[in-house]
Design a protein around this motif. Structure first.
Motif, PDB file in Angstrom:
ATOM      1  N   MET A  10      49.972  41.298  28.978  1.00 39.13           N
ATOM      2  CA  MET A  10      49.982  41.784  30.344  1.00 39.13           C
ATOM      3  C   MET A  10      48.764  41.270  31.125  1.00 39.13           C
ATOM      4  O   MET A  10      48.898  40.825  32.247  1.00 39.13           O
ATOM      5  CB  MET A  10      50.030  43.311  30.336  1.00 39.13           C
ATOM      6  N   ILE A  11      47.601  41.335  30.507  1.00 40.04           N
ATOM      7  CA  ILE A  11      46.385  40.919  31.198  1.00 40.04           C
ATOM      8  C   ILE A  11      46.425  39.429  31.516  1.00 40.04           C
ATOM      9  O   ILE A  11      46.165  39.021  32.650  1.00 40.04           O
ATOM     10  CB  ILE A  11      45.127  41.276  30.368  1.00 40.04           C
ATOM     11  N   GLN A  12      46.774  38.618  30.530  1.00 38.79           N
ATOM     12  CA  GLN A  12      46.801  37.173  30.750  1.00 38.79           C
ATOM     13  C   GLN A  12      47.840  36.791  31.796  1.00 38.79           C
ATOM     14  O   GLN A  12      47.567  35.955  32.669  1.00 38.79           O
ATOM     15  CB  GLN A  12      47.090  36.428  29.447  1.00 38.79           C
ATOM     16  N   GLN A  13      49.009  37.411  31.741  1.00 42.39           N
ATOM     17  CA  GLN A  13      50.060  37.084  32.709  1.00 42.39           C
ATOM     18  C   GLN A  13      49.616  37.436  34.125  1.00 42.39           C
ATOM     19  O   GLN A  13      49.834  36.670  35.066  1.00 42.39           O
ATOM     20  CB  GLN A  13      51.369  37.824  32.362  1.00 42.39           C
ATOM     21  N   ARG A  14      49.008  38.593  34.287  1.00 39.11           N
ATOM     22  CA  ARG A  14      48.549  39.008  35.616  1.00 39.11           C
ATOM     23  C   ARG A  14      47.413  38.105  36.101  1.00 39.11           C
ATOM     24  O   ARG A  14      47.374  37.705  37.258  1.00 39.11           O
ATOM     25  CB  ARG A  14      48.101  40.467  35.578  1.00 39.11           C
ATOM     26  N   ARG A  15      46.514  37.769  35.185  1.00 41.38           N
ATOM     27  CA  ARG A  15      45.393  36.881  35.532  1.00 41.38           C
ATOM     28  C   ARG A  15      45.920  35.525  35.980  1.00 41.38           C
ATOM     29  O   ARG A  15      45.485  34.979  36.993  1.00 41.38           O
ATOM     30  CB  ARG A  15      44.463  36.734  34.322  1.00 41.38           C
ATOM     31  N   ASP A  16      46.893  35.000  35.235  1.00 41.50           N
ATOM     32  CA  ASP A  16      47.491  33.712  35.598  1.00 41.50           C
ATOM     33  C   ASP A  16      48.191  33.798  36.951  1.00 41.50           C
ATOM     34  O   ASP A  16      48.084  32.885  37.773  1.00 41.50           O
ATOM     35  CB  ASP A  16      48.488  33.255  34.534  1.00 41.50           C
ATOM     36  N   HIS A  17      48.900  34.900  37.188  1.00 41.51           N
ATOM     37  CA  HIS A  17      49.607  35.095  38.460  1.00 41.51           C
ATOM     38  C   HIS A  17      48.629  35.078  39.631  1.00 41.51           C
ATOM     39  O   HIS A  17      48.927  34.529  40.698  1.00 41.51           O
ATOM     40  CB  HIS A  17      50.386  36.408  38.427  1.00 41.51           C
ATOM     41  N   LEU A  18      47.469  35.680  39.425  1.00 41.53           N
ATOM     42  CA  LEU A  18      46.448  35.740  40.478  1.00 41.53           C
ATOM     43  C   LEU A  18      45.574  34.480  40.521  1.00 41.53           C
ATOM     44  O   LEU A  18      44.680  34.384  41.356  1.00 41.53           O
ATOM     45  CB  LEU A  18      45.564  36.973  40.281  1.00 41.53           C
ATOM     46  N   ARG A  19      45.846  33.559  39.610  1.00 43.60           N
ATOM     47  CA  ARG A  19      45.089  32.305  39.508  1.00 43.60           C
ATOM     48  C   ARG A  19      43.597  32.547  39.305  1.00 43.60           C
ATOM     49  O   ARG A  19      42.737  31.936  39.956  1.00 43.60           O
ATOM     50  CB  ARG A  19      45.348  31.417  40.716  1.00 43.60           C
ATOM     51  N   ILE A  20      43.320  33.449  38.385  1.00 37.86           N
ATOM     52  CA  ILE A  20      41.944  33.741  37.997  1.00 37.86           C
ATOM     53  C   ILE A  20      41.744  33.159  36.600  1.00 37.86           C
ATOM     54  O   ILE A  20      42.560  33.381  35.707  1.00 37.86           O
ATOM     55  CB  ILE A  20      41.686  35.267  37.974  1.00 37.86           C
ATOM     56  N   THR A  21      40.669  32.417  36.395  1.00 29.68           N
ATOM     57  CA  THR A  21      40.398  31.852  35.075  1.00 29.68           C
ATOM     58  C   THR A  21      39.825  32.929  34.156  1.00 29.68           C
ATOM     59  O   THR A  21      39.346  33.978  34.610  1.00 29.68           O
ATOM     60  CB  THR A  21      39.390  30.693  35.165  1.00 29.68           C
ATOM     61  N   GLN A  22      39.864  32.639  32.862  1.00 33.73           N
ATOM     62  CA  GLN A  22      39.252  33.567  31.906  1.00 33.73           C
ATOM     63  C   GLN A  22      37.770  33.743  32.223  1.00 33.73           C
ATOM     64  O   GLN A  22      37.254  34.857  32.176  1.00 33.73           O
ATOM     65  CB  GLN A  22      39.404  33.051  30.474  1.00 33.73           C
ATOM     66  N   ARG A  23      37.104  32.662  32.530  1.00 29.50           N
ATOM     67  CA  ARG A  23      35.670  32.719  32.840  1.00 29.50           C
ATOM     68  C   ARG A  23      35.416  33.624  34.046  1.00 29.50           C
ATOM     69  O   ARG A  23      34.510  34.456  34.040  1.00 29.50           O
ATOM     70  CB  ARG A  23      35.129  31.304  33.100  1.00 29.50           C
ATOM     71  N   GLN A  24      36.226  33.463  35.095  1.00 30.20           N
ATOM     72  CA  GLN A  24      36.046  34.278  36.299  1.00 30.20           C
ATOM     73  C   GLN A  24      36.257  35.753  35.996  1.00 30.20           C
ATOM     74  O   GLN A  24      35.462  36.599  36.417  1.00 30.20           O
ATOM     75  CB  GLN A  24      37.013  33.822  37.395  1.00 30.20           C
ATOM     76  N   LEU A  25      37.335  36.078  35.281  1.00 28.64           N
ATOM     77  CA  LEU A  25      37.619  37.478  34.969  1.00 28.64           C
ATOM     78  C   LEU A  25      36.536  38.057  34.072  1.00 28.64           C
ATOM     79  O   LEU A  25      36.074  39.182  34.294  1.00 28.64           O
ATOM     80  CB  LEU A  25      38.996  37.623  34.326  1.00 28.64           C
ATOM     81  N   ALA A  26      36.117  37.298  33.077  1.00 25.81           N
ATOM     82  CA  ALA A  26      35.062  37.775  32.185  1.00 25.81           C
ATOM     83  C   ALA A  26      33.784  38.062  32.971  1.00 25.81           C
ATOM     84  O   ALA A  26      33.154  39.104  32.769  1.00 25.81           O
ATOM     85  CB  ALA A  26      34.799  36.744  31.083  1.00 25.81           C
ATOM     86  N   ASP A  27      33.426  37.177  33.872  1.00 28.91           N
ATOM     87  CA  ASP A  27      32.225  37.385  34.692  1.00 28.91           C
ATOM     88  C   ASP A  27      32.376  38.605  35.593  1.00 28.91           C
ATOM     89  O   ASP A  27      31.457  39.425  35.698  1.00 28.91           O
ATOM     90  CB  ASP A  27      31.927  36.148  35.543  1.00 28.91           C
ATOM     91  N   MET A  28      33.531  38.746  36.235  1.00 29.88           N
ATOM     92  CA  MET A  28      33.751  39.880  37.138  1.00 29.88           C
ATOM     93  C   MET A  28      33.760  41.210  36.382  1.00 29.88           C
ATOM     94  O   MET A  28      33.312  42.235  36.908  1.00 29.88           O
ATOM     95  CB  MET A  28      35.068  39.714  37.907  1.00 29.88           C
ATOM     96  N   ALA A  29      34.277  41.195  35.155  1.00 29.50           N
ATOM     97  CA  ALA A  29      34.365  42.425  34.356  1.00 29.50           C
ATOM     98  C   ALA A  29      33.117  42.656  33.520  1.00 29.50           C
ATOM     99  O   ALA A  29      33.017  43.663  32.817  1.00 29.50           O
ATOM    100  CB  ALA A  29      35.597  42.360  33.456  1.00 29.50           C
ATOM    101  N   ASP A  30      32.178  41.721  33.587  1.00 29.00           N
ATOM    102  CA  ASP A  30      30.916  41.816  32.847  1.00 29.00           C
ATOM    103  C   ASP A  30      31.148  41.919  31.337  1.00 29.00           C
ATOM    104  O   ASP A  30      30.549  42.758  30.656  1.00 29.00           O
ATOM    105  CB  ASP A  30      30.092  43.005  33.352  1.00 29.00           C
ATOM    106  N   ILE A  31      32.062  41.063  30.843  1.00 25.98           N
ATOM    107  CA  ILE A  31      32.301  40.961  29.409  1.00 25.98           C
ATOM    108  C   ILE A  31      32.232  39.488  29.022  1.00 25.98           C
ATOM    109  O   ILE A  31      32.330  38.616  29.871  1.00 25.98           O
ATOM    110  CB  ILE A  31      33.665  41.558  28.986  1.00 25.98           C
ATOM    111  N   GLY A  32      32.085  39.218  27.754  1.00 24.70           N
ATOM    112  CA  GLY A  32      32.033  37.843  27.286  1.00 24.70           C
ATOM    113  C   GLY A  32      33.403  37.185  27.329  1.00 24.70           C
ATOM    114  O   GLY A  32      34.431  37.854  27.170  1.00 24.70           O
ATOM    115  N   ILE A  33      33.414  35.885  27.524  1.00 34.28           N
ATOM    116  CA  ILE A  33      34.682  35.167  27.581  1.00 34.28           C
ATOM    117  C   ILE A  33      35.399  35.237  26.230  1.00 34.28           C
ATOM    118  O   ILE A  33      36.628  35.326  26.179  1.00 34.28           O
ATOM    119  CB  ILE A  33      34.496  33.710  28.060  1.00 34.28           C
ATOM    120  N   ASN A  34      34.639  35.222  25.132  1.00 36.28           N
ATOM    121  CA  ASN A  34      35.269  35.347  23.817  1.00 36.28           C
ATOM    122  C   ASN A  34      35.906  36.721  23.638  1.00 36.28           C
ATOM    123  O   ASN A  34      36.975  36.840  23.040  1.00 36.28           O
ATOM    124  CB  ASN A  34      34.259  35.083  22.689  1.00 36.28           C
TER     125      ASN A  34
END
Length: 63
Positions: free
Chosen positions: A1-25
């Motif tokens: 669900m998270i990846q699909q929504r992130r892809d739909h919004l065209r947000i990269t993993q790096r961007q989401l990780a930074d915005m959520a203050d979590i590591g990309i891994n």
């Protein structure tokens, strides 16, 4: 669900990780089911992605 929504919004993993203050891994592991997010991380991610968190409680003895 998270990846699909992130892809739909065209947000990269790096961007989401930074915005959520979590590591990309950590985000990668959450998206692939290798790790469970903390409630705090889940709240941040859901707010960023515009998702609602719902809680479902089941009776374990009826399964």
């Amino acid at each position: 669900m998270i990846q699909q929504r992130r892809d739909h919004l065209r947000i990269t993993q790096r961007q989401l990780a930074d915005m959520a203050d979590i590591g990309i891994n950590t985000l990668y592991k959450i998206e692939t089911g290798q790790a469970n997010p903390t409630l705090q991380s889940l709240q941040k991610i859901s707010e960023i992605l515009g998702l609602e968190i719902t809680l479902q409680i089941k009776n374990a003895s009826s399964e």
